[in-house]
Design a protein around this motif. Sequence first.
Motif, mmCIF file in Angstrom:
data_model
loop_
_atom_site.group_PDB
_atom_site.id
_atom_site.type_symbol
_atom_site.label_atom_id
_atom_site.label_comp_id
_atom_site.label_asym_id
_atom_site.label_seq_id
_atom_site.Cartn_x
_atom_site.Cartn_y
_atom_site.Cartn_z
ATOM 1 N N MET A 1 0.838 -1.196 0.000
ATOM 2 C CA MET A 1 0.000 0.000 0.000
ATOM 3 C C MET A 1 0.876 1.251 0.000
ATOM 4 N N PRO B 1 1.999 -0.092 8.241
ATOM 5 C CA PRO B 1 0.861 -0.313 9.143
ATOM 6 C C PRO B 1 1.296 -0.123 10.602
ATOM 7 N N GLU C 1 -6.691 -11.345 -8.021
ATOM 8 C CA GLU C 1 -6.744 -9.926 -7.666
ATOM 9 C C GLU C 1 -5.722 -9.647 -6.581
ATOM 10 N N ASN C 2 -5.176 -8.398 -6.627
ATOM 11 C CA ASN C 2 -4.458 -7.945 -5.430
ATOM 12 C C ASN C 2 -3.312 -8.900 -5.073
ATOM 13 N N ARG D 1 -0.367 -8.625 -2.528
ATOM 14 C CA ARG D 1 -0.655 -8.633 -1.099
ATOM 15 C C ARG D 1 -0.970 -10.028 -0.555
ATOM 16 N N ARG D 2 -0.763 -11.041 -1.399
ATOM 17 C CA ARG D 2 -1.070 -12.411 -0.966
ATOM 18 C C ARG D 2 0.164 -13.294 -1.000
ATOM 19 N N VAL E 1 -3.724 -13.239 8.752
ATOM 20 C CA VAL E 1 -5.113 -13.277 8.280
ATOM 21 C C VAL E 1 -5.195 -12.905 6.801
ATOM 22 N N ARG E 2 -4.397 -11.956 6.357
ATOM 23 C CA ARG E 2 -4.490 -11.509 4.968
ATOM 24 C C ARG E 2 -3.723 -12.412 4.012
ATOM 25 N N GLU F 1 -4.016 -17.114 6.038
ATOM 26 C CA GLU F 1 -5.387 -17.607 6.251
ATOM 27 C C GLU F 1 -6.234 -17.449 4.989
ATOM 28 N N PHE F 2 -6.008 -16.370 4.270
ATOM 29 C CA PHE F 2 -6.721 -16.191 3.004
ATOM 30 C C PHE F 2 -6.418 -17.358 2.068
ATOM 31 N N ASN G 1 -8.217 -20.443 3.398
ATOM 32 C CA ASN G 1 -9.672 -20.291 3.421
ATOM 33 C C ASN G 1 -10.246 -20.253 2.006
ATOM 34 N N VAL G 2 -9.621 -19.491 1.145
ATOM 35 C CA VAL G 2 -10.180 -19.281 -0.186
ATOM 36 C C VAL G 2 -9.512 -20.168 -1.238
ATOM 37 N N ASP H 1 -11.975 -23.207 -0.489
ATOM 38 C CA ASP H 1 -13.297 -22.740 -0.919
ATOM 39 C C ASP H 1 -13.728 -23.572 -2.126
ATOM 40 N N PHE I 1 -14.062 -21.734 -5.409
ATOM 41 C CA PHE I 1 -12.989 -20.877 -5.908
ATOM 42 C C PHE I 1 -12.971 -20.908 -7.436
ATOM 43 N N ARG J 1 -12.802 -15.504 8.265
ATOM 44 C CA ARG J 1 -11.585 -14.921 8.821
ATOM 45 C C ARG J 1 -11.894 -13.765 9.758
ATOM 46 N N LYS K 1 -14.703 -13.323 2.305
ATOM 47 C CA LYS K 1 -13.568 -13.993 1.683
ATOM 48 C C LYS K 1 -12.663 -13.015 0.967
ATOM 49 N N TYR K 2 -13.267 -12.023 0.330
ATOM 50 C CA TYR K 2 -12.479 -11.152 -0.534
ATOM 51 C C TYR K 2 -12.412 -9.724 -0.012
ATOM 52 N N GLU L 1 -10.261 -7.871 1.633
ATOM 53 C CA GLU L 1 -9.103 -7.010 1.362
ATOM 54 C C GLU L 1 -9.073 -6.603 -0.100
ATOM 55 N N ASP L 2 -9.497 -7.535 -0.977
ATOM 56 C CA ASP L 2 -9.512 -7.198 -2.403
ATOM 57 C C ASP L 2 -10.511 -6.078 -2.651
ATOM 58 N N THR M 1 -3.763 2.742 6.776
ATOM 59 C CA THR M 1 -2.805 1.735 7.235
ATOM 60 C C THR M 1 -3.455 0.651 8.073
#
Lengths: 451, 184
Positions: free
Chosen positions: A207, A211, A318-319, A322-323, A359-360, A363-364, A367-368, A372, A375, B26, B105-106, B108-109, B135
């Motif tokens: 970002m 943080p 996506e994103n 950050r994963r 968690v981001r 766990e994502f 979880n996903v 999932d 998915f 989560r 699930k999504y 943050e996206d 932040t």
Amino acid sequence: MLDLDDIQHFLLTRTPALAARYEFLSFPAVDRGRAWLKGILERVGTARAVGGSLLDARWVSVAFTWNGLKTLGVDQPSLATFPPEFQQGMAPRAAVLGLTGKNAPEHWVGDLASPDLHAIVILFARDVPERERCKTEHQRHVTESGVRVLSSLDLEAIPPLEYAHEHFGYRDRLSQPAVEGAGAEPTPGSGPPIKPGEFFLGYPDEMGLVPPPPQPEVLSRNGSFLAYFRMQEHVGVFRDFLAQQGKTPEEQELVAAKLMGRWRSGAPLVLAPEREDPALGADMQRNNDFDYAKMDPHGYACPVGSHVRRMNPRDTGENMQRRKMIRRGGTYGPHLPDDAPEDGHERGIAAFVGCASLVRQFEFTMNVWANDPDFMSLGNERDPIIGTHDGSYDMTIPRRPIRKKIQGLPAFTTVRGGAYFFLPGIRALKFLADGPSASARTTAAASARTS
Amino acid sequence: MTVADWSKPAAKAIPKEGYFELAQGRFGPVFPRTPACYGFTVIAKVKPGKEQVVREYGATIEKAVAADPGVLAPLKLHYLRWVLFDVGSGLHFMYQGIFDTDFDKYLEDAIALFNATGLTTVFMNLEGWPEDWRTNLQAVIKFFRDHQRPSFLEYGEYPYVSATDIKKALRLKAAFGAVLDEMQ
Ligand code: HEM
């Protein structure tokens, strides 16, 4: 700039270790925990020291659970600033990770779900004799300092030792995010380097901002979170499954490749859709140089549900910056030769995922991406390698003119334990060893002098 | 995924908690898919004097989507409804989305997309929005969860159908229409 003199080497340097030992520790009292930590601190390698000398024979890393930080005397207000998922620990969040049925914490071994789990010491060694030497040395230290070993795990690389691979026989350690400022260039196709704040606390993340770190900063700065998994691999089940699915060895290898997204040599299906290509698999300049949206949108080469496509959907996700996760670990248990029947021994991988946000990132993923069933609109599928399976999920292998659907995939792996740890920087280890209150007094005294 | 008959309209009453069985996501309990797909209704009070600013975001989003029609695609939306209302307790903003993914699930996206499109800045005009939202992802997630108001009834005339399936069917219809035209 990354503080390589403070960050533990664990997530930044890959060591040429062929053996390892993990010990899971409990501190019966704060002074014993500190005594243990004081005694081992000197041996923990920084990113700079380890990166500079690969002549070492062993590498030590130390990390703590939230209960461990508490037992070492970190005060309640500080403890409350750590992320909620870390405070809870992995076992209470098993449902979030999809760890149900045989993967659920009630079946775990080694006391990893216990609140008494306070720390892990990770020893990587150049070979088994060096590991055994360190083991004896550490045993002495454990006894002297009066801490308790809840459980331990020995790991060894499996033959052939020329390249890293796991028990199913797939080459591993091909994809790894490159951390910006850490020196290594990403291999072709791996995308831009990832901002250090995605892995180390106290740095700008993707970002572009830092943080708010857990408190006190001396404890959190240069630290990372680790998710630990002990995952049993059912090699016999896996081989039987391939034999069922393919009549010839070539057909079986193709099914194996479709589950993983790479051939056993590491060659990616997107670049080698028809047959195995060992030269490609071994070539780090080529083996990551592919995407999915442009090169294989429907998954005719690499199924959308395969392990590597799920764990990094590249340009179809996506994103993605950050994963990312840094993976570390190794194989445990005896090698099962190709022609040997299942022998009933437990074998698998015991691995860590390093990140700034459990968690981001971690766990994502679980979880996903792994668990999932819907998915990518797959409907009723989970990761064929690491998803939780009870025979009720499928695997679609797209191909022309009609897709093949494997129904009722068996479980090839079982999670036997897991935990969340915080891997502090060296200054933070000293802070914990001296006792947070002692350091607070020193800081207060220092600021009293300067004011 | 629930395999349901799209041709049979369906309604579902939802318990007060917003879910039938507690499933941990989560960030807390997961809200279920209903005949009207997944939903998300966030209601928050508008800061005094900010009505106009909030209204202007309507045009901002219109322009953003016109410039790049795919900009909101990652949210897997069917519909968005933005409403401003005051029923005596001050001006409130309702952000209601109907989409095909479990929002939890999504999250943050979605937030990353809100940031990228400037959507996040509309939330800055709402009470309770965290000052350190740039932040502090955790605080943003907490805001959404605290202000989410689950439905107690949802209805679908063509239940459980995803936007992707609808678009597929419409594409097929268009192609079929063209074929029929050719045959005239
Ligand atoms: C027994 C369990 C597992 C096996 C056998 C396995 C095997 C593999 C193999 C062979 C690869 C390809 C080599 C590479 O790209 O480095 C791979 C990639 C990967 N795996 Fe696993 N893995 C396991 C568990 C996990 C777990 C628990 C995670 C994370 C939660 C994970 C995440 C990944 C990721 C992120 C990649 C890289 C994908 C890419 O960048 O293309 N794996 N795995």
